[in-house]
Each structure stands twice: as C-alpha cells, then as structure tokens.
Design a protein around this motif. Structure first.
Motif, PDB file in Angstrom:
ATOM      1  N   GLN A 268       0.841  -1.207   0.000  1.00  0.00           N
ATOM      2  CA  GLN A 268       0.000   0.000   0.000  1.00  0.00           C
ATOM      3  C   GLN A 268       0.873   1.254   0.000  1.00  0.00           C
ATOM      4  N   PHE A 269       1.910   1.216   0.830  1.00  0.00           N
ATOM      5  CA  PHE A 269       2.797   2.372   0.936  1.00  0.00           C
ATOM      6  C   PHE A 269       3.502   2.644  -0.392  1.00  0.00           C
ATOM      7  N   LEU A 270       3.995   1.577  -1.020  1.00  0.00           N
ATOM      8  CA  LEU A 270       4.706   1.720  -2.284  1.00  0.00           C
ATOM      9  C   LEU A 270       3.830   2.405  -3.325  1.00  0.00           C
ATOM     10  N   ARG A 271       2.589   1.957  -3.456  1.00  0.00           N
ATOM     11  CA  ARG A 271       1.686   2.525  -4.465  1.00  0.00           C
ATOM     12  C   ARG A 271       1.339   3.973  -4.148  1.00  0.00           C
ATOM     13  N   ARG A 272       1.062   4.262  -2.875  1.00  0.00           N
ATOM     14  CA  ARG A 272       0.697   5.631  -2.511  1.00  0.00           C
ATOM     15  C   ARG A 272       1.892   6.574  -2.600  1.00  0.00           C
ATOM     16  N   PHE A 273       3.079   6.076  -2.275  1.00  0.00           N
ATOM     17  CA  PHE A 273       4.281   6.894  -2.372  1.00  0.00           C
ATOM     18  C   PHE A 273       4.528   7.318  -3.819  1.00  0.00           C
ATOM     19  N   GLU A 274       4.481   6.362  -4.729  1.00  0.00           N
ATOM     20  CA  GLU A 274       4.701   6.671  -6.151  1.00  0.00           C
ATOM     21  C   GLU A 274       3.643   7.634  -6.675  1.00  0.00           C
ATOM     22  N   LYS A 275       2.412   7.479  -6.193  1.00  0.00           N
ATOM     23  CA  LYS A 275       1.341   8.383  -6.606  1.00  0.00           C
ATOM     24  C   LYS A 275       1.608   9.800  -6.106  1.00  0.00           C
ATOM     25  N   THR A 276       2.194   9.898  -4.919  1.00  0.00           N
ATOM     26  CA  THR A 276       2.445  11.200  -4.306  1.00  0.00           C
ATOM     27  C   THR A 276       3.554  11.966  -4.998  1.00  0.00           C
ATOM     28  N   CYS A 277       4.677  11.278  -5.283  1.00  0.00           N
ATOM     29  CA  CYS A 277       5.818  12.047  -5.775  1.00  0.00           C
ATOM     30  C   CYS A 277       6.346  11.608  -7.135  1.00  0.00           C
ATOM     31  N   GLY A 278       5.849  10.508  -7.696  1.00  0.00           N
ATOM     32  CA  GLY A 278       6.278  10.125  -9.040  1.00  0.00           C
ATOM     33  C   GLY A 278       7.561   9.322  -9.101  1.00  0.00           C
ATOM     34  N   LEU A 279       8.136   8.981  -7.943  1.00  0.00           N
ATOM     35  CA  LEU A 279       9.327   8.138  -7.873  1.00  0.00           C
ATOM     36  C   LEU A 279       9.073   6.995  -6.913  1.00  0.00           C
ATOM     37  N   THR A 280       9.825   5.907  -7.053  1.00  0.00           N
ATOM     38  CA  THR A 280       9.762   4.840  -6.060  1.00  0.00           C
ATOM     39  C   THR A 280      10.452   5.323  -4.788  1.00  0.00           C
ATOM     40  N   PRO A 281      10.148   4.735  -3.639  1.00  0.00           N
ATOM     41  CA  PRO A 281      10.852   5.131  -2.404  1.00  0.00           C
ATOM     42  C   PRO A 281      12.366   5.016  -2.530  1.00  0.00           C
ATOM     43  N   ARG A 282      12.859   3.964  -3.205  1.00  0.00           N
ATOM     44  CA  ARG A 282      14.300   3.782  -3.350  1.00  0.00           C
ATOM     45  C   ARG A 282      14.919   4.926  -4.158  1.00  0.00           C
TER      46      ARG A 282
END
Length: 269
Positions: free
Chosen positions: A203-217
């Motif tokens: 869930q975090f991975l998908r929402r993170f990418e939606k928020t900023c356009g990059l993967t967390p890594r």
C-alpha cells in the motif's frame, strides 16, 4: 560531440551554485532537488516532463523547479543543447523575497516554464557576471539579481502546486520526509516507512509513487545525493566521509550514483 558539465561555487554565497553545460548524450532521469533550480537553454532545445506534461525549453524560456518537483530532461530530437543553471537554497530565496515584497508573501509554487525573453537575457548576463567574479554580494551583481527576482517571483507566486489524489496524506508525507532526513546515515527500509503511515509495504509503495512520481528507493537515493551536494560545498569533510554521512555503504557506490545524477564526479562539484 562530448558532454561538458561544469559547476561553479560562489565564494561569498555557499547557498548558490551555478553550472554551465553542454549535453549531447547525457539524459536526466526523473529526479528532484532540495533547492530551487532556475535553468536556461542558450543553444538547442531541452525536453522536460513535469506534472504530467511534456514541454520544450529553448532560448527565451526559463525553467523554474522548486524543491521536491519531479522532472527530467533530455535533448529534443536527439540533438545537443547548452544550458546554464542557478541552484539556490530556500533560505536564500526567502531572504530575497523578504526584501522584494513588503508583506510576508507566500511564494509556494509548482514547476513552471516562464516565457520572457527579456528576463532570460538578463539572467544570462547575471550568470556571466557571477561566473567571472565568483561573488554575489558586489553592488552590480546584487542590483541585477534583485531586479530580476522581483518580476520572476511575482509571476511565479501566482502558480500553485497541483494537489495529488490517492497518494499519501499531507501528514504521512511529511512524517516520511522527516524520518528520512533524520536517519539519512542509517539503513532505511520500506517496512519502517510503511509503519509510519500505518500501511502495508505494498500500500505504501503505491501511494508513495502516486504522491511524488518516484519509487521510495529512487527518492531516497536522490535525497542522499542532494544532501551530499550541500556537504560538498559547505564542509571540509573528505568525499569518503560525506558518502558515509549520507548513507552510502562505500565511496565507489557513492561516486557512481553521483556521476549518474549530475554528470560529474563529486570532486568536480
């Protein structure tokens, strides 16, 4: 035609770095900065993508990217282009904004492409003067700087960042950023970041990418590199120590990541 990238520090203003580059093969992958970037193409055309749009930056246009704005950059139609940039810290921009505006005006804005040939030409003149003198605080340079920042900031203050639907909440996004800044020299895991938001890793991975356009890594690597840039121009630490301070496990890994991001080795920044 070979790429040529040069960064120039400003002796009396560590909050400002300028660059002069010819890009032929080098391409900027999606990335962000911790400071403001003002870019001008003086020959050729650069294609940029930000906020879901593709735009062309050529002579007479000014690219302004605030901290955190995800964008990329490549030559248009596989052609080379020459570009000059100003990289200034939020503190420096705040200082000049307070001088320019009578009230404590909000200058929060999203990435923008400004079409103004006169301001672009004067910015190029300012870039040349700073490059020649390596100073910002001389009367001539600072007068030109203030006269340019006033119309540029006035136009940009009317532009607001787009909101993101379906991403992390504003609170969770801030908590993630605060945690990463505070623990930059340590190992940071997806599980730790997801726990801050009460989400599963997926869930975090998908929402993170939606928020900023990059993967967390990718976002975290860029954060480490941006902090490394600050240390390279503000401290006397060795490159090996800086690499460790910002969380790279060895200097060779740091050198590769830095060159990939900025086109030069850390020693040339």
């Amino acid at each position: 035609m070979a790429d040529s990238i040069q960064y120039h520090r400003v002796s009396d203003t560590p909050e400002l770095v300028i660059s002069d580059a010819l890009y032929s093969d080098y391409q900027f992958e999606p990335h962000y900065h911790l400071d403001y970037h003002i870019g001008l193409v003086i020959d050729g055309v650069q294609r940029q993508q930000f906020q879901g749009q593709s735009v062309l930056l050529g002579p007479g246009r000014i690219s302004v990217m605030p901290p955190g704005e995800i964008h990329d950059g490549s030559g248009y139609d596989n052609s080379a282009y020459r570009m000059k940039t100003f990289r200034l810290s939020p503190a420096l921009l705040d200082d000049y904004a307070e001088d320019i505006f009578e009230s404590n005006r909000d200058h929060d804005f999203g990435g923008a492409m400004v079409e103004n040939d006169l301001i672009a030409q004067r910015l190029l003149s300012l870039h040349r003067q700073i490059q020649q003198t390596r100073t910002l605080s001389s009367v001539e340079v600072e007068e030109l700087w203030l006269s340019l920042m006033a119309p540029l900031l006035s136009q940009l203050c009317a532009i607001k960042p787009k909101s993101v639907n379906g991403g992390l909440s504003t609170l969770h996004w801030q908590q993630v950023k605060d945690y990463c800044h505070a623990n930059l020299g340590s190992k940071i895991t997806l599980e730790q970041l997801a726990a801050l938001c009460g989400l599963s890793r997926y869930q975090f991975l998908r929402r993170f990418e939606k928020t900023c356009g990059l993967t967390p890594r990718s976002w975290l690597i860029r954060l480490r590199l941006e902090h490394a840039c600050l240390l390279l121009r503000r401290s006397d630490q060795s490159i090996a120590d800086i690499a460790a301070t910002v969380g790279f496990y060895d200097q060779s890994h740091f050198n590769r990541a830095f060159r990939l991001a900025y086109g030069v080795a850390p020693s040339a920044y």
